[in-house]
Design an enzyme around this catalytic site. Structure first.
Site, mmCIF file in Angstrom:
data_model
loop_
_atom_site.group_PDB
_atom_site.id
_atom_site.type_symbol
_atom_site.label_atom_id
_atom_site.label_comp_id
_atom_site.label_asym_id
_atom_site.label_seq_id
_atom_site.Cartn_x
_atom_site.Cartn_y
_atom_site.Cartn_z
ATOM 1 N N ARG A 83 86.793 84.849 38.834
ATOM 2 C CA ARG A 83 86.454 84.781 40.255
ATOM 3 C C ARG A 83 85.918 83.400 40.622
ATOM 4 N NH1 ARG A 83 83.399 88.572 40.091
ATOM 5 N NH2 ARG A 83 84.638 90.245 40.967
ATOM 6 N N ASN A 89 88.206 80.464 42.900
ATOM 7 C CA ASN A 89 87.743 79.915 44.172
ATOM 8 C C ASN A 89 87.556 78.405 44.114
ATOM 9 O OD1 ASN A 89 86.934 82.106 46.358
ATOM 10 N ND2 ASN A 89 86.501 82.992 44.344
ATOM 11 N N SER A 116 86.589 89.057 34.794
ATOM 12 C CA SER A 116 86.594 88.967 36.259
ATOM 13 C C SER A 116 85.491 88.050 36.757
ATOM 14 C CB SER A 116 86.447 90.359 36.871
ATOM 15 O OG SER A 116 85.202 90.948 36.520
#
Length: 288
Positions: A215, A219, A211
């Protein structure tokens, strides 16, 4: 970039710009054919991440070397603000020796910020630079400059954090304490619960690493796609005094607004990665 004899379509343009400069162990140009292929290197990500990492270390070293007790210069004051911010966060999360962890968090923040900021460079800068270098018969291969928009790079950094989590778990709790925690938390020290505790703890460690990398990648990759779509908006203009000029106007307005907003994303994603690094290492210091 496109089939010979016609301009690239929107799909071909985006696909081309999302291709990495890939090489194998023999330094030959190759293309990855599978989801996982450890024989292929994204050479562009390796170059930019290494150069920017060394640049971050050099700038921090230069400021530390010239630091003095008097009135600091602008750049020294800026770096001191960042150092103080990171140190305050480390104090609130790490309950123990921070002599190595706080500098690590500082380097993570500065390094990721610099890698993210490369996304603000125009998407077709390589093409424009080649138009100039062509005069000297020099050609740069197409490459992607944003290393944090490469899943290999972000997962590599998150796996490094995973290694540090395990290292500090052994260091702080000892081998016996860490193994006891793996088999006794979170359901208790009952022997018949040990397999479930171990499975859940392994999943937790892997989920944190995955994660953390996903993440940052998600983005930055999304931001790169938006810049490409804005670039396509500008291509609508045919240099004529007609409605196609709205494409150019929209390109300028949307590009400006998104670039300003993206500055926040650049800093925010670096801060989040740094904070989660501190939180995960801080959890390794705590006993369940």
């Amino acid at each position: 970039m496109a089939a010979e004899g016609h301009a690239p379509t929107s799909g071909e343009y985006i696909t081309h710009h999302l291709q990495h400069w890939q090489k194998n162990f023999a330094f030959e140009d190759v293309k990855q054919t599978g989801i996982v292929d450890f024989s292929v290197f994204n050479f562009d990500s390796l170059i930019y991440s290494t150069v920017l990492g060394l640049l971050a270390v050099f700038l921090l070293w230069r400021v530390a070397r010239k630091a003095h007790a008097g009135v600091p210069g602008r750049f020294q004051a800026f770096v001191e603000m960042i150092v103080e911010m990171v140190d305050d966060q480390a104090k609130g999360i790490i309950h123990g020796d921070r002599s190595w962890i706080a500098p690590l968090a500082l380097m993570v923040f500065c390094w990721i910020t610099m890698m993210n900021a490369i996304d603000l460079i125009p998407v077709d800068w390589v093409t424009g630079l080649n138009n100039v270098l062509g005069i000297f018969h020099v050609h740069l291969p197409h490459h992607r400059a944003v290393a944090t928009a490469d899943l290999n790079g972000t997962l590599g950094m998150s796996c490094s954090v995973l290694v540090l989590m395990i290292y500090y778990s052994f260091k702080i709790k000892g081998a016996g304490g860490f193994m006891h925690e793996l088999f006794s938390a979170p359901f208790g020290a009952k022997w018949y619960l040990a397999p479930f505790n171990l499975i859940l703890n392994i999943i937790e460690f892997l989920a944190k690493a995955v994660s953390l990398g996903m993440r940052l990648f998600g983005n930055m990759y999304a931001g790169e796609l938006v810049f490409l779509l804005i670039a396509l908006l500008g291509s609508i203009w045919t240099f004529s005094a007609d409605l196609s000029a709205l494409g150019f106007i929209g390109h300028v307005v949307a590009g400006t607004v998104w670039a300003i907003f993206h500055i926040l994303i650049v800093l925010l994603q670096a801060f989040i990665f740094m904070m989660l690094t501190l939180v995960y290492i801080g959890q390794a210091h705590d006993h369940h």
